[in-house]
Design a protein around this motif. Structure first.
Motif, mmCIF file in Angstrom:
data_model
loop_
_atom_site.group_PDB
_atom_site.id
_atom_site.type_symbol
_atom_site.label_atom_id
_atom_site.label_comp_id
_atom_site.label_asym_id
_atom_site.label_seq_id
_atom_site.Cartn_x
_atom_site.Cartn_y
_atom_site.Cartn_z
ATOM 1 N N TRP A 418 48.205 50.371 30.313
ATOM 2 C CA TRP A 418 48.490 49.405 31.378
ATOM 3 C C TRP A 418 47.193 49.016 32.093
ATOM 4 C CZ3 TRP A 418 51.113 45.683 33.179
ATOM 5 C CH2 TRP A 418 51.318 45.444 34.527
ATOM 6 N N HIS A 419 46.384 49.996 32.428
ATOM 7 C CA HIS A 419 45.098 49.726 33.076
ATOM 8 C C HIS A 419 44.214 48.874 32.163
ATOM 9 C CE1 HIS A 419 40.814 50.836 33.835
ATOM 10 N NE2 HIS A 419 41.159 50.653 35.095
ATOM 11 N N ASN A 420 44.173 49.205 30.887
ATOM 12 C CA ASN A 420 43.367 48.443 29.934
ATOM 13 C C ASN A 420 43.848 47.002 29.842
ATOM 14 O OD1 ASN A 420 41.235 48.584 27.827
ATOM 15 N ND2 ASN A 420 42.926 48.054 26.453
ATOM 16 N N ALA A 421 45.175 46.805 29.786
ATOM 17 C CA ALA A 421 45.731 45.453 29.706
ATOM 18 C C ALA A 421 45.371 44.635 30.942
ATOM 19 C CB ALA A 421 47.243 45.519 29.532
ATOM 20 N N LEU A 422 45.435 45.246 32.114
ATOM 21 C CA LEU A 422 45.105 44.531 33.347
ATOM 22 C C LEU A 422 43.630 44.122 33.372
ATOM 23 C CD1 LEU A 422 47.125 46.742 35.838
ATOM 24 C CD2 LEU A 422 47.615 44.345 35.279
ATOM 25 N N ARG A 423 42.748 45.043 32.964
ATOM 26 C CA ARG A 423 41.320 44.710 32.936
ATOM 27 C C ARG A 423 41.040 43.580 31.939
ATOM 28 N NH1 ARG A 423 39.028 46.542 37.539
ATOM 29 N NH2 ARG A 423 39.238 48.800 37.794
ATOM 30 N N LEU A 424 41.696 43.637 30.793
ATOM 31 C CA LEU A 424 41.515 42.575 29.803
ATOM 32 C C LEU A 424 42.015 41.243 30.338
ATOM 33 C CD1 LEU A 424 42.588 44.498 26.561
ATOM 34 C CD2 LEU A 424 40.271 43.774 27.166
ATOM 35 N N MET A 425 43.162 41.264 31.011
ATOM 36 C CA MET A 425 43.696 40.016 31.556
ATOM 37 C C MET A 425 42.778 39.435 32.626
ATOM 38 S SD MET A 425 46.320 38.674 30.192
ATOM 39 C CE MET A 425 46.940 37.599 31.486
ATOM 40 N N ALA A 426 42.144 40.303 33.407
ATOM 41 C CA ALA A 426 41.191 39.807 34.401
ATOM 42 C C ALA A 426 40.038 39.087 33.706
ATOM 43 C CB ALA A 426 40.667 40.975 35.242
ATOM 44 N N ASP A 427 39.536 39.665 32.626
ATOM 45 C CA ASP A 427 38.431 39.043 31.880
ATOM 46 C C ASP A 427 38.886 37.751 31.212
ATOM 47 O OD1 ASP A 427 36.888 41.203 32.630
ATOM 48 O OD2 ASP A 427 37.118 42.258 30.723
ATOM 49 N N TRP A 428 40.051 37.783 30.560
ATOM 50 C CA TRP A 428 40.510 36.634 29.785
ATOM 51 C C TRP A 428 40.844 35.448 30.692
ATOM 52 C CZ3 TRP A 428 44.276 39.978 26.395
ATOM 53 C CH2 TRP A 428 43.515 40.708 25.460
ATOM 54 N N SER A 429 41.509 35.705 31.802
ATOM 55 C CA SER A 429 41.885 34.601 32.684
ATOM 56 C C SER A 429 40.635 33.964 33.309
ATOM 57 C CB SER A 429 42.839 35.085 33.772
ATOM 58 O OG SER A 429 42.246 36.102 34.556
ATOM 59 N N THR A 430 39.635 34.789 33.618
ATOM 60 C CA THR A 430 38.387 34.242 34.150
ATOM 61 C C THR A 430 37.673 33.394 33.098
ATOM 62 O OG1 THR A 430 38.121 36.115 35.657
ATOM 63 C CG2 THR A 430 36.139 34.839 35.128
ATOM 64 N N ALA A 431 37.595 33.898 31.876
ATOM 65 C CA ALA A 431 36.941 33.158 30.797
ATOM 66 C C ALA A 431 37.650 31.842 30.508
ATOM 67 C CB ALA A 431 36.885 34.012 29.535
ATOM 68 N N ALA A 432 38.961 31.795 30.750
ATOM 69 C CA ALA A 432 39.734 30.575 30.514
ATOM 70 C C ALA A 432 39.643 29.608 31.682
ATOM 71 C CB ALA A 432 41.192 30.934 30.238
ATOM 72 N N GLY A 433 38.863 29.969 32.729
ATOM 73 C CA GLY A 433 38.725 29.094 33.883
ATOM 74 C C GLY A 433 39.893 29.173 34.837
ATOM 75 N N MET A 434 40.715 30.235 34.708
ATOM 76 C CA MET A 434 41.872 30.417 35.583
ATOM 77 C C MET A 434 41.869 31.833 36.144
ATOM 78 S SD MET A 434 44.819 28.497 33.332
ATOM 79 C CE MET A 434 44.443 29.470 31.859
ATOM 80 N N PRO A 435 40.823 32.199 36.909
ATOM 81 C CA PRO A 435 40.738 33.576 37.397
ATOM 82 C C PRO A 435 41.921 33.938 38.294
ATOM 83 C CG PRO A 435 39.175 32.153 38.548
ATOM 84 C CD PRO A 435 39.734 31.348 37.416
ATOM 85 N N ASP A 436 42.352 35.199 38.176
ATOM 86 C CA ASP A 436 43.472 35.700 38.972
ATOM 87 C C ASP A 436 43.079 37.079 39.482
ATOM 88 O OD1 ASP A 436 45.857 36.653 40.032
ATOM 89 O OD2 ASP A 436 47.079 35.602 38.538
ATOM 90 N N GLU A 437 42.791 37.157 40.777
ATOM 91 C CA GLU A 437 42.272 38.396 41.342
ATOM 92 C C GLU A 437 43.287 39.542 41.332
ATOM 93 O OE1 GLU A 437 40.808 37.557 45.217
ATOM 94 O OE2 GLU A 437 39.138 36.309 44.494
#
Length: 625
Positions: A418-437
């Motif tokens: 779960w922690h790994n998925a959240l960290r990946l989503m933080a990276d992926w959403s930022t890279a896609a130009g849609m950061p989500d804190e």
């Protein structure tokens, strides 16, 4: 192998003339006191495994014959090819014996003949009465033809089934036999298929050549450093058996082909597993990325995205059905890990952009709560899961309503994933130009709570489950391999100060030459062997039994702390020998936890092959950083 899975057995009689006629039965099926009456040991002189095909050589007087079995790719067809290596000629008598049924069906004890035989122009068809099963078989070239002569081989014994307390003998039925003359330069091929009469036109030598070329192409696709090593090259070939086109979801297959897409999945193990979400995602790196099959990796990830329901990836697709079952908490989280591994190998960011809406929906469902009690505890951000009668983690044994290791609450590896998925989503959403804190905030909450709740300075390892069910210990103190994932994933949830004592405990209590035990010796529930009836075996399945797939993540964590590949390779020193011990050329599902550490379960398991290959490559001393 589950011995009763066979559909067709072939008895072979070879005759040739010297001063007197000699007749030997090879693979004969006459039953004598529970054994097979055969002279095979008298004339078998060599066995060879090459290009995923077994070949036997028989010396019968002045005649030397080779038999090769090949299954053409993506066909439910078997070809048995006979070639005369030495001698002028030999007469073969080939008698098929049928147990023709699904591998999980009850054994056959019918006193009446259960098959209907029909034949036209050298093509023979057998139908199993009161079923839709239909088998075509034939011999090419036809030679002297087929003689109708019904024979019943009574009480053929299946020793594995006997040891498991199952029904273990059945009748085998032979409608007759082929007689054919084998000469130099002219192969004979017995073909059995459920694919239709067209498959019977298979030329045996061509089938062998096609299989050789296919394996050679697979090796060419893999990185050069992989195929230069004999063990990893064999695993590249073994991996091919598990990457398949889904057999029952025909509508989806047609739609994918119409749009130019591929559809792929992974068979978890042979001979009785289907495609499981968890096994597929854990296996994806070893089966497809380590082997250079990147397009198929992408296809697998795309295929499973279509089946996400209520934020969950399917646990499995029952055989012959289109509707999936979703009772799993970890398969969905392994999906994030698999996508991360795919992008690391390929650099393909377009897949993440394509899947991002699905991945966001998955996180949202987990935060709100979804099926089977899966959801975030708002007090600590940890992911809880559990529902009566369900087994939601990979430790999923259940028999007669008894869930052996329910692990309800907050299992340790679920928090790591779960922690790994959240960290990946933080990276992926930022890279896609849609950061989500919120992804980063929730991940930090998980990390803080995890390190407060799971580390035990008294035990020097992590609790396996915290916040268990009422009536249970609030923290499960069992030493299990699940804690390894807190260190092995891209974003480890465990503080580094605890890595060394945890890994040292795992090494001392769980590590074996074949993988990790599922429970440390000394625990009251520990079972050293996996044997007996279903209840006995399921009681041991995750209570000590060794799983080879776990070695991959143990070594990944170990190398982060001890970056000595030569030393880490020693943990894998026994695995190459296993390719000759159980299912030749593949790796078993499980092993007993104590010497002689016999292989058990499925004879060939996807994640065993995948993680052994991945671990072997990780420990290659010459691998570039």
């Amino acid at each position: 192998m589950q011995e009763s899975a066979g559909l067709v057995f072939v008895s072979l009689q070879i005759s040739h003339h010297t001063s007197a006629e000699i007749a030997l039965h090879i693979n004969g099926l006459q039953v004598v006191q529970g054994g097979l009456d055969t002279d095979v040991h008298r004339c078998l002189t060599r066995f060879q495994w090459s290009h995923l095909m077994p070949t036997w050589r028989y010396d019968v007087g002045a005649v030397v014959i080779e038999k090769t079995i090949v299954m053409p790719h993506n066909q439910n067809t078997v070809c048995v090819v006979y070639r005369l290596i030495e001698g002028d000629a030999a007469t073969l008598r080939l008698r098929p014996f049928l147990a023709f049924r699904r591998q999980d069906a009850v054994l056959v004890h019918e006193s009446e003949w259960p098959f209907t035989l029909s034949f036209t122009r050298g093509l023979y068809e057998v139908r199993r009465d009161r079923t839709d099963l239909c088998l075509q078989f034939g011999l090419a070239p036809a030679n002297d033809g087929f003689t109708c002569h019904e024979v019943v081989g009574e009480h053929a014994l299946y020793r594995v089934e006997q040891g498991r307390g199952y029904d273990h003998s059945e009748h085998l039925y032979s409608p007759g036999y082929f007689t054919a003359r084998l000469t130099q330069g002219q192969a004979l091929t017995f073909v059995a298929t459920t694919e239709g009469r067209e498959a019977l036109q298979c030329d045996g030598l061509s089938a062998v050549e096609h299989q050789q070329r296919r394996v050679e192409r697979l090796l060419q696709m893999a990185p050069p450093e992989v195929v230069q090593d004999p063990f990893s090259a064999q695993l590249v070939a073994a991996a091919d058996a598990f990457v398949v086109v889904p057999g029952s979801r025909l509508e989806e297959t047609r739609q994918a082909r119409a749009s130019g897409d591929q559809i792929r999945t992974v068979i978890a193990g042979y001979h009785w597993f289907g495609d499981w979400g968890r096994d597929t995602m854990i296996s994806l790196e070893g089966l497809t990325l380590c082997t250079g099959r990147h397009a198929e990796a992408r296809a697998i990830l795309q295929t499973f995205s279509h089946y996400v329901r209520d934020g969950l990836l399917p646990n499995l697709f029952p055989e012959g059905e289109r509707e999936a079952l979703y009772h799993t908490v970890d398969a969905t989280l392994w999906y994030f890990h698999a996508i991360d591994r795919y992008t690391a190998y390929t650099g393909d960011q377009t897949l993440i952009a394509e899947l991002l809406p699905v991945l966001k929906s998955i996180i949202d469902h987990h935060v709100r709560g979804t099926r089977y009690g899966i959801g975030v505890d708002p007090l600590d951000g940890l992911l809880r899961a559990g529902a009566p009668g369900y087994q939601l983690t990979w430790m999923d044994a259940k028999v007669d309503g008894w869930v052996v290791t329910p692990r309800r609450g907050k299992p340790v590896e679920i928090q790591a994933l779960w922690h790994n998925a959240l960290r990946l989503m933080a990276d992926w959403s930022t890279a896609a130009g849609m950061p989500d804190e919120r992804y980063g905030r929730l991940a930090e909450q998980v990390r803080t709570a995890f390190n407060l709740r799971y580390w035990s300075p008294a035990l020097l390892h992590l609790f396996d489950v915290v916040d268990g069910e009422p009536g249970e210990e609030i923290n499960d103190v069992a030493c299990r391999p699940n804690q390894v994932f807190a260190m092995s994933l891209r974003h480890p949830v465990l503080d580094r100060m605890h890595w060394e004592p945890v890994l040292d405990t795992v090494r001392r209590q769980l590590l074996t030459p074949w993988g990790l035990r599922t429970l440390a010796p000394g625990h009251p529930a520990y079972k050293p062997t996996y044997e007996g009836d279903l209840r006995s075996r399921d009681a041991a399945y995750h209570q000590g039994t060794v799983w080879p797939w776990l070695i991959g993540h143990f070594i990944e964590a170990w190398l982060k702390l001890h970056p000595d590949r030569v030393a880490a390779r020693r943990f894998l020193a026994n695995l190459p020998s296993h390719l000759r011990l159980a299912c030749v050329g593949s790796i078993s599902e499980i092993f007993d936890a104590e010497p002689p550490e016999l292989p058990r379960g499925c004879i060939a398991q996807a994640w065993s092959v995948a993680e052994a290959l991945r671990a072997w490559l990780m420990t290659d001393p010459d691998r570039p950083e």
